[in-house]
Design a protein around this motif. Sequence first.
Motif, mmCIF file in Angstrom:
data_model
loop_
_atom_site.group_PDB
_atom_site.id
_atom_site.type_symbol
_atom_site.label_atom_id
_atom_site.label_comp_id
_atom_site.label_asym_id
_atom_site.label_seq_id
_atom_site.Cartn_x
_atom_site.Cartn_y
_atom_site.Cartn_z
ATOM 1 N N LYS A 34 0.805 -1.220 0.000
ATOM 2 C CA LYS A 34 0.000 0.000 0.000
ATOM 3 C C LYS A 34 0.842 1.276 0.000
ATOM 4 O O LYS A 34 0.496 2.256 0.632
ATOM 5 C CB LYS A 34 -0.950 0.032 1.201
ATOM 6 N N ASP A 56 -5.023 3.980 1.159
ATOM 7 C CA ASP A 56 -6.185 3.135 0.904
ATOM 8 C C ASP A 56 -7.386 4.032 0.626
ATOM 9 O O ASP A 56 -7.630 4.988 1.354
ATOM 10 C CB ASP A 56 -6.458 2.239 2.106
ATOM 11 N N ARG A 120 -8.372 0.310 -5.124
ATOM 12 C CA ARG A 120 -8.463 0.233 -3.670
ATOM 13 C C ARG A 120 -7.211 0.780 -2.995
ATOM 14 O O ARG A 120 -7.276 1.596 -2.104
ATOM 15 C CB ARG A 120 -8.673 -1.228 -3.274
ATOM 16 N N TYR A 121 -6.054 0.302 -3.400
ATOM 17 C CA TYR A 121 -4.785 0.799 -2.879
ATOM 18 C C TYR A 121 -3.678 0.450 -3.857
ATOM 19 O O TYR A 121 -3.826 -0.465 -4.656
ATOM 20 C CB TYR A 121 -4.484 0.274 -1.472
ATOM 21 N N ASP A 124 -2.552 -3.226 -5.281
ATOM 22 C CA ASP A 124 -3.663 -4.083 -4.901
ATOM 23 C C ASP A 124 -3.589 -5.425 -5.619
ATOM 24 O O ASP A 124 -3.167 -5.510 -6.760
ATOM 25 C CB ASP A 124 -4.978 -3.380 -5.249
ATOM 26 N N GLU A 125 -3.991 -6.457 -4.920
ATOM 27 C CA GLU A 125 -4.066 -7.787 -5.512
ATOM 28 C C GLU A 125 -5.514 -8.237 -5.491
ATOM 29 O O GLU A 125 -6.234 -7.997 -4.542
ATOM 30 C CB GLU A 125 -3.228 -8.781 -4.714
ATOM 31 N N TYR A 126 -5.923 -8.861 -6.558
ATOM 32 C CA TYR A 126 -7.268 -9.402 -6.635
ATOM 33 C C TYR A 126 -7.138 -10.843 -7.097
ATOM 34 O O TYR A 126 -6.559 -11.112 -8.146
ATOM 35 C CB TYR A 126 -8.122 -8.590 -7.609
#
Length: 139
Positions: A34, A56, A120-121, A124-126
């Motif tokens: 982040k 964030d 999101r930040y 970010d990982e999805y």
Amino acid sequence: VPMLSHLVEQHWNATSGVIGETNSRPWFNLVGPKCLSSSDEGANVSTVRTAPCDLDVAILLGSLYARPGHGLGSDVQAVFSPHDSRTLATAYHLVESMAQAYEVNSIDDHAGLPGVLIGRYPGDEYSGVIMDPADSNDV
């Protein structure tokens, strides 16, 4: 209520110039870096974390939704209102850290369209996929 305001104020980090999502706790590991540097080209888990960190979008959403209302708590003042200079500084760093990660931003810039898409930040990982500016088609 003054105690709550005091606790919320502790999220402001004057050194990095952002409102952090979490406060430092020795037993707590951040979920992802982040940090501003997390969105640098080629960034990965080994990338040196360049401040500001703990960015964030939850900070901006909290600022928008955590306003005093009617009834219980209506006499409480918002600690980080949307127009607070600290909230605006945090928004600036979020935009700076993520604007390049989404191709739609450069397309809109070339077309003269205002605004910026952020996630999101930074970093970010999805579903285990690290957001890479070069591979932003996964968005």
